[in-house]
Every structure is written in structure tokens, then in C-alpha cells.
Scaffold this motif. Structure first.
Motif, short mmCIF file in Angstrom:
data_model
loop_
_atom_site.label_atom_id
_atom_site.label_comp_id
_atom_site.label_asym_id
_atom_site.label_seq_id
_atom_site.Cartn_x
_atom_site.Cartn_y
_atom_site.Cartn_z
N ASN A 82 0.82 -1.22 0.00
CA ASN A 82 0.00 0.00 0.00
C ASN A 82 0.85 1.26 0.00
OD1 ASN A 82 1.12 0.02 2.53
ND2 ASN A 82 -0.80 0.22 3.64
N ASP A 83 2.13 1.14 -0.42
CA ASP A 83 3.08 2.24 -0.15
C ASP A 83 3.60 2.95 -1.39
OD1 ASP A 83 4.62 0.16 -1.11
OD2 ASP A 83 6.13 0.24 0.48
N SER A 84 2.90 2.86 -2.54
CA SER A 84 3.40 3.50 -3.76
C SER A 84 3.08 4.99 -3.80
CB SER A 84 2.80 2.81 -4.99
OG SER A 84 1.43 3.14 -5.07
N ASP A 85 3.75 5.70 -4.70
CA ASP A 85 3.42 7.12 -4.91
C ASP A 85 1.96 7.28 -5.31
OD1 ASP A 85 5.99 7.73 -4.29
OD2 ASP A 85 6.60 8.31 -6.33
N ALA A 86 1.50 6.36 -6.15
CA ALA A 86 0.09 6.44 -6.60
C ALA A 86 -0.86 6.30 -5.42
CB ALA A 86 -0.18 5.34 -7.63
N ASP A 87 -0.51 5.43 -4.47
CA ASP A 87 -1.34 5.28 -3.26
C ASP A 87 -1.38 6.60 -2.49
OD1 ASP A 87 -2.10 2.50 -3.36
OD2 ASP A 87 -0.05 1.96 -2.81
N ALA A 88 -0.22 7.24 -2.38
CA ALA A 88 -0.14 8.50 -1.63
C ALA A 88 -1.01 9.57 -2.31
CB ALA A 88 1.31 8.96 -1.53
N ARG A 89 -0.93 9.63 -3.63
CA ARG A 89 -1.72 10.65 -4.35
C ARG A 89 -3.21 10.39 -4.21
NH1 ARG A 89 2.86 10.59 -7.97
NH2 ARG A 89 1.96 8.86 -9.14
N GLU A 90 -3.58 9.12 -4.26
CA GLU A 90 -4.99 8.76 -4.11
C GLU A 90 -5.48 9.08 -2.69
OE1 GLU A 90 -7.22 8.21 -6.08
OE2 GLU A 90 -8.83 7.13 -5.04
N LEU A 91 -4.62 8.88 -1.73
CA LEU A 91 -4.96 9.19 -0.34
C LEU A 91 -5.31 10.67 -0.20
CD1 LEU A 91 -5.09 8.55 2.68
CD2 LEU A 91 -2.60 8.70 2.79
N VAL A 92 -4.46 11.50 -0.77
CA VAL A 92 -4.67 12.94 -0.71
C VAL A 92 -6.00 13.32 -1.36
CG1 VAL A 92 -3.81 15.10 -1.66
CG2 VAL A 92 -2.21 13.48 -0.60
N ARG A 93 -6.28 12.67 -2.48
CA ARG A 93 -7.53 12.96 -3.20
C ARG A 93 -8.74 12.57 -2.34
NH1 ARG A 93 -11.40 11.15 -6.37
NH2 ARG A 93 -10.92 8.97 -5.96
N LEU A 94 -8.63 11.40 -1.71
CA LEU A 94 -9.77 10.88 -0.93
C LEU A 94 -10.13 11.76 0.27
CD1 LEU A 94 -9.08 7.03 -0.63
CD2 LEU A 94 -10.97 8.12 -1.85
N ILE A 95 -9.12 12.28 0.94
CA ILE A 95 -9.41 13.00 2.21
C ILE A 95 -9.68 14.49 1.99
CG2 ILE A 95 -8.15 11.36 3.68
CD1 ILE A 95 -5.85 13.37 3.76
N LYS A 96 -9.73 14.90 0.74
CA LYS A 96 -10.01 16.30 0.44
C LYS A 96 -11.31 16.73 1.15
CE LYS A 96 -9.33 19.33 -3.41
NZ LYS A 96 -10.33 20.10 -3.96
N GLY A 97 -11.26 17.86 1.81
CA GLY A 97 -12.46 18.37 2.47
C GLY A 97 -12.64 17.87 3.89
N ILE A 98 -11.76 16.98 4.34
CA ILE A 98 -11.85 16.50 5.74
C ILE A 98 -10.72 17.16 6.54
CG2 ILE A 98 -11.76 14.47 7.25
CD1 ILE A 98 -12.61 12.76 4.88
N PRO A 99 -11.02 17.74 7.71
CA PRO A 99 -9.92 18.24 8.53
C PRO A 99 -9.10 17.06 9.03
CG PRO A 99 -12.05 18.61 9.61
CD PRO A 99 -12.33 17.88 8.35
N ALA A 100 -7.98 16.81 8.35
CA ALA A 100 -7.28 15.54 8.57
C ALA A 100 -5.79 15.71 8.77
CB ALA A 100 -7.51 14.63 7.36
#
Ligand code: SAH
Ligand code: SF4
Length: 378
Positions: A289-307
Motif C-alpha cells: 500500500n506504499d506506492s506514490d500512486a497510493d499517496a496521491r490517491e490518499l490525498v484525493r480521498l481525504i479532500k475536504g476533511i480536517p485531517a
């Protein structure tokens, strides 16, 4: 029978349970009701509460402002003793781990992680865990039951006894924070966890602010809103994957409550704002679960959440086949999350040498029966 052991063997050989009622773990209201029921005025309950949760009294006899005859009566009717500590280990890095045993012989672990001017107590909510996250040692333990509120609070009492943190002071606390991140899923034992946390927060006792309490869930979505509304503690969510197919394997509760549903509940968590962000925990598993693509997707998913994102280097345990991502990989992952404007501290593993780090807890009695092995997902 003052000072009687937990169970007494009678002359005919039959063991009877201790008839004295435990006071530790009763809500403030139930505590007051117990004391009222024996004909005592409300101020007595207040005094006793103070003795137990502010002064750390372990015996009724220590309660100096309570008349001697009443102390003796109380000792016959009630218990304020602690669970047994069957093992206490100190890590090279000063992390402490208690193995705590309850009346029925079941055990949990509890961990103190000291820092310079503060420290967190990692408390268990269940014996084992019914969930079976594939990278977590606790999830391999077969015996599972909920802890009572008294057993949850008991861990705190034992820890304060050891650390010497009575009477409770507001400054320089060694146990300044609580994280419900030990064994078990706190939302599967919500009522008892809630009672225990309210005891920790009671201003006339342990007096811990809700801002210093964090509850971690694997994603029991229906409980999230209620927790925010009723307890308003900090929320941590074990995300660990950004795609449902992978999260289904790593955190199997995802099959019931998939990522989109989980994040929706986080978006509206009543106790979160920019000053009090939701922590997303993300365990770093090599090539999983540790690729750059995973990291970018993570950022996209949590958009709008105070996280904020807490990257947890994977802690191995006997028989597990996952590996921890390399330091470079973790750094690269953190940078992507950080560049997107989210704080992404990497959790420094503490207490690995005594198996006290995240995900390594499993009670000793179980461990002795042999390890089960886990395999990597396809
Ligand atoms: N059951 C709750 C709280 C306890 S676990 C939950 O799952 O959130 C605390 C954190 O440690 C969780 O994020 C969990 O996923 C993580 N964890 C479990 N096993 C781990 C391991 N072997 N290495 C690192 N973190 C782990
Ligand atoms: Fe249970 Fe949390 Fe471990 Fe999953 S990670 S098995 S929910 S303790």
C-alpha cells in the motif's frame, strides 16, 4: 469479608465469587446511587470519588475523612482493588507494558509511551478482537470478550499506581493522554468505553480533557457520529488502504463499510475541525500500500476533511509475512502527503523490544499456545 480474595473456596469445596460490588468503573451517577442505597448522604459519594480517582486510594481504610466504622462497612460491601498485573516490562526506550489479568483469568495488555513532558497510555477495550485485520497480532487471538468499564478504568489505575501519579496533578503528568489503541475495537464495546472515558474526563477525578483522549476505530461507521456527539473525543481512523479491494483484505470490516461510506462519516464528525483534526492511520506495508500512486490517491480521498495522516511503520510479529516499507519509501510517501498540505508525521515505533508497539499486542496466555500465521494478500 474485608480484604477477601476474589474467589473463596468454601468448606465444601465449592468456589463462590466475591460478593463485594466493584465501585471502579461505575459512572458518577451509578456510583452515587450505590452509596445512596446504603443510606449515606451524597457528600460521602463525592468524598469517596475523590479518594479513588484523585488520590488513588486502594483501600477504604486510607479514606481519612470517612468515619472508621463506615470504612469497615464499605470494605465489606464494595471493592476498589485493581486487576492483577501478571507481567510488567520496561523497554529500552522507557515504554512500559502491563499484562493485566481480570477475575475470570482473561488478560489484556496496556502500554505507557512516555515523552519528555507528557505521555500517552494506550488502553485496551476488548480481550482480543473479533476483527481480523491481516497485519495485526491482536486479530489472531481467538478468545475475545468485551471489557467492562471497570476493566478499562482498571488499566488506568494500575498504570498510575506504577508510575506514581497520585494524587492527580494538573502539571507534568506522565500519563497526560489516553489513546484507545490497545487490543480490541472500541466501537464494538461502545457503552463500556464511553463510561470509562467519562470517568477519565470527570473534573473531580482523573480530570483528563477530551482533547487529550483519542479513540481509534477500524471503521465502524454507524458509531462515528454518536461518538463525536456524546464524547467529543479525538477520532483516529485506521484507513491503511485507498482502494476497497485492498482494504477488504487488510481491514475486513471494509466489506461492510467501504471507504466512501467511512470518509463520509469522517467529513461530518461532530468533534472535528481544523484545530482538532481526524487522524488517519496508515500502516506502511512494503509493496502492498506504499506506492506514490497510493499517496496521491490518499490525498484525493481525504479532500475536504480536517485531517492529518499518521504513517505507522509496520511492526512485525512472529509468523507474519508482511514487511515494513523502507525508510526511503516512507519518506517519499510522506512527502507527497505533506506537499498536499497535510501533516504526515511518521510514528516512531516504541517498545518494539517488548512487543509493545502498535499491532503487536496479544495476551501472553494466548501467545504460549502457538502463533497462527498470516499470508500476504494476492
Ligand atoms: N482496533 C482499533 C484500535 C487498535 S489498533 C483500530 O484498529 O483502529 C491501533 C493502530 O495500530 C491501528 O491503526 C491498527 O491498524 C494499527 N496496527 C495494527 N497492527 C499493526 C502492526 N503490526 N504494525 C503497525 N500498526 C499496526
Ligand atoms: Fe482489531 Fe484494530 Fe487489530 Fe483490526 S487493527 S484486528 S480492528 S485491534
Amino acid at each position: 469479608m474485608p480484604g477477601a480474595a476474589t474467589s473463596t473456596v468454601m468448606a465444601d469445596g465449592a468456589a463462590t465469587a466475591d460478593q463485594r460490588r466493584p465501585l471502579i468503573g461505575l459512572s458518577r451517577e451509578d456510583f452515587a446511587a450505590e452509596i445512596a442505597a446504603i443510606g449515606e448522604k451524597p457528600f460521602r459519594a463525592k468524598q469517596m470519588w475523590h479518594w479513588i480517582y484523585h488520590r488513588g486510594a486502594r483501600r477504604f481504610d486510607d479514606m481519612a475523612n470517612i468515619p472508621k466504622s463506615l470504612r469497615a462497612d464499605l470494605a465489606q460491601m464494595f471493592r476498589i482493588d485493581r486487576p492483577d498485573v501478571t507481567a510488567l516490562q520496561l523497554s529500552e526506550d522507557t515504554t512500559r507494558k502491563w499484562l493485566v489479568r481480570f477475575d475470570d483469568g482473561r488478560e489484556v495488555e496496556c502500554v505507557h509511551i512516555p515523552e519528555d513532558d507528557r505521555g500517552a497510555l494506550c488502553v485496551s477495550s476488548q480481550v482480543g478482537c473479533t476483527l481480523t485485520c491481516s497485519f495485526c497480532h491482536t486479530g489472531t487471538q481467538k478468545l475475545v470478550r468485551n471489557l467492562t468499564a471497570g476493566e478499562i478504568v482498571g488499566q488506568m489505575m494500575v498504570a498510575r499506581d506504577t508510575v506514581g501519579e497520585w494524587p492527580n496533578s494538573s502539571e507534568d503528568r506522565m500519563i497526560s493522554n489516553v489513546v484507545m489503541m490497545g487490543m480490541g475495537e472500541p466501537f464494538y464495546n461502545y457503552d463500556n468505553v464511553a463510561t470509562a472515558l467519562r470517568i477519565f474526563m470527570d473534573p473531580e477525578g482523573i480530570a483528563m480533557s477530551r482533547r487529550r483522549i483519542t479513540l481509534s476505530t477500524s471503521g465502524v461507521v454507524p458509531m462515528i457520529e454518536r461518538c463525536g456527539r456524546e464524547l467529543a473525543v479525538n477520532l483516529a481512523v485506521s484507513l491503511h488502504a485507498v482502494r476497497d479491494d485492498l482494504r477488504d483484505v487488510l481491514v475486513p470490516i471494509n466489506r461492510k463499510h467501504p471507504i466512501a461510506e467511512l470518509l463520509e462519516a469522517c467529513k461530518t464528525y461532530p468533534a472535528a475541525n481544523n484545530a482538532r483534526r481526524i487522524t488517519f492511520e496508515y500502516v506502511m506495508l512494503k509493496d502492498v500500500n506504499d506506492s506514490d500512486a497510493d499517496a496521491r490517491e490518499l490525498v484525493r480521498l481525504i479532500k475536504g476533511i480536517p485531517a492529518k495522516i499518521n504513517l505507522i511503520p509496520f511492526n512485525a510479529w512472529p509468523g507474519v509475512s508482511y514487511e515494513c516499507s523502507s525508510n526511503n519509501r516512507i519518506r517519499a510517501f510522506a512527502e507527497i502527503v505533506n506537499d498536499a498540505g497535510y501533516s504526515s508525521p511518521v510514528r516512531v515505533p516504541r517498545g518494539r523490544d517488548i512487543m509493545a508497539a502498535c499491532g503487536q499486542l496479544k495476551s501472553e496466555s494466548e501467545r504460549a499456545r502457538g502463533e497462527s500465521t498470516r499470508t500476504l494478500p494476492n
